[in-house]
Design an enzyme around this catalytic site. Structure first.
Site, PDB file in Angstrom:
ATOM      1  N   HIS A   7     -15.096 -38.691  -5.276  1.00 56.92           N
ATOM      2  CA  HIS A   7     -15.130 -38.377  -6.696  1.00 56.92           C
ATOM      3  C   HIS A   7     -14.362 -39.465  -7.453  1.00 56.92           C
ATOM      4  O   HIS A   7     -13.436 -40.075  -6.907  1.00 56.92           O
ATOM      5  CB  HIS A   7     -14.490 -37.008  -6.949  1.00 56.92           C
ATOM      6  CG  HIS A   7     -15.347 -35.846  -6.513  1.00 56.92           C
ATOM      7  ND1 HIS A   7     -15.030 -34.533  -6.787  1.00 56.92           N
ATOM      8  CD2 HIS A   7     -16.526 -35.818  -5.821  1.00 56.92           C
ATOM      9  CE1 HIS A   7     -15.971 -33.743  -6.286  1.00 56.92           C
ATOM     10  NE2 HIS A   7     -16.875 -34.492  -5.697  1.00 56.92           N
ATOM     11  N   GLU A  34     -12.104 -39.320  -9.629  1.00 56.55           N
ATOM     12  CA  GLU A  34     -10.654 -39.111  -9.688  1.00 56.55           C
ATOM     13  C   GLU A  34      -9.955 -39.574  -8.412  1.00 56.55           C
ATOM     14  O   GLU A  34      -8.897 -40.204  -8.454  1.00 56.55           O
ATOM     15  CB  GLU A  34     -10.321 -37.624  -9.872  1.00 56.55           C
ATOM     16  CG  GLU A  34     -10.900 -36.969 -11.109  1.00 56.55           C
ATOM     17  CD  GLU A  34     -12.220 -36.261 -10.823  1.00 56.55           C
ATOM     18  OE1 GLU A  34     -13.120 -36.874 -10.214  1.00 56.55           O
ATOM     19  OE2 GLU A  34     -12.350 -35.088 -11.215  1.00 56.55           O
ATOM     20  N   CYS A  36     -12.502 -30.813 -10.043  1.00 58.07           N
ATOM     21  CA  CYS A  36     -12.682 -29.731  -9.061  1.00 58.07           C
ATOM     22  C   CYS A  36     -11.333 -29.468  -8.378  1.00 58.07           C
ATOM     23  O   CYS A  36     -10.343 -30.172  -8.618  1.00 58.07           O
ATOM     24  CB  CYS A  36     -13.743 -30.118  -8.025  1.00 58.07           C
ATOM     25  SG  CYS A  36     -13.184 -31.338  -6.801  1.00 58.07           S
ATOM     26  N   CYS A  58      -9.803 -32.549  -6.512  1.00 62.64           N
ATOM     27  CA  CYS A  58      -9.225 -33.585  -7.364  1.00 62.64           C
ATOM     28  C   CYS A  58      -7.992 -33.078  -8.110  1.00 62.64           C
ATOM     29  O   CYS A  58      -7.050 -33.833  -8.355  1.00 62.64           O
ATOM     30  CB  CYS A  58     -10.280 -34.104  -8.322  1.00 62.64           C
ATOM     31  SG  CYS A  58     -11.623 -34.941  -7.459  1.00 62.64           S
TER      32      CYS A  58
END
Lengths: 146, 146
Positions: free
Chosen positions: B50, B52, B80, B83
């Site tokens: 992801h 992040e 999410c 993260c």
């Protein structure tokens, strides 16, 4: 050697590297070991380098698929929220862990990541496997730091 | 360019790579951009890649410290649970996000990672910054897939 014994071996190897002793393994639906690793937060200077994250990524590379359908993540300590969500994202079928972690755990405590409708793939969870050995490793490690 | 504009630029770049368009940036306490990246789940075949996670890791490498004290994580979508917990582990001071994510979000929805005693470092959260642009990027991307 059972997968949890492999995870415990990785935890002990982590302790020898002066890492918090947590180890993980990923097996496929036939029980074949796809990946194994231990905590490498200090070595990689990366707080996200938990044993589970490293083992999940390595397992996906090993099978050439980003989804680990039918796989089991074995880890010596209850995963934190990051690793729990990662297990969901990698679509493992099952998470088996050793010691419960009331302080930092994210499957049975705190965020309880799999127990919300937002979790669209909730692996089965089995906790407490070889619990005392996994917990003793951590206790001995932190006792040694004092 | 503000940090959220940089994150939006990373999200658009992700869309051009056929990745779900989510972008992130990390700034230090002076507002200097330490790292920026977009979602690379498909390119890396890694569901944990992801925006992040990639930006947090790159920021820590950039400063040579695993803890990003005083830093802000900027991201176009509510993080999410993975993260969110990573932001806590990297000790960022603040998480600023664009669109709210009732389906997959982990700070304001579902696991609400920062809102448990198990979270020993809870960043300040600011949601809804440049919300409509961030949401439009995602809607356009998924509309294009249909």
């Amino acid at each position: 050697m059972t997968p949890m014994e492999i995870a415990l071996e990785e935890a002990r190897a982590a302790a020898r590297r002066d890492e918090v002793p947590i180890g993980a393994a990923v097996t496929d639906s036939n029980g074949r070991v796809l990946a194994r690793d231990g905590n490498r937060v200090e070595a990689l200077r990366d707080p996200s380098a938990h044993a589970e994250m490293l083992a999940l990524r390595a397992a996906a590379l090993a099978v050439g698929d980003k989804h680990l359908a039918g796989a089991t993540l074995w880890v010596t300590l209850e995963p934190c929220a990051m690793c729990a969500q990662a297990a969901s994202l990698f679509r493992v079928a099952r998470v088996v862990f050793g010691a419960y972690d009331p302080k930092g755990g994210g499957t049975e405590h705190g965020a309880r990541v799999f127990r919300h409708p937002q979790c669209n793939h909730a692996p089965e969870v089995v906790g407490g496997v070889r619990e005392s050995e996994a917990g003793a490793l951590l206790r001995d490690f932190f006792a040694g730091l004092r």
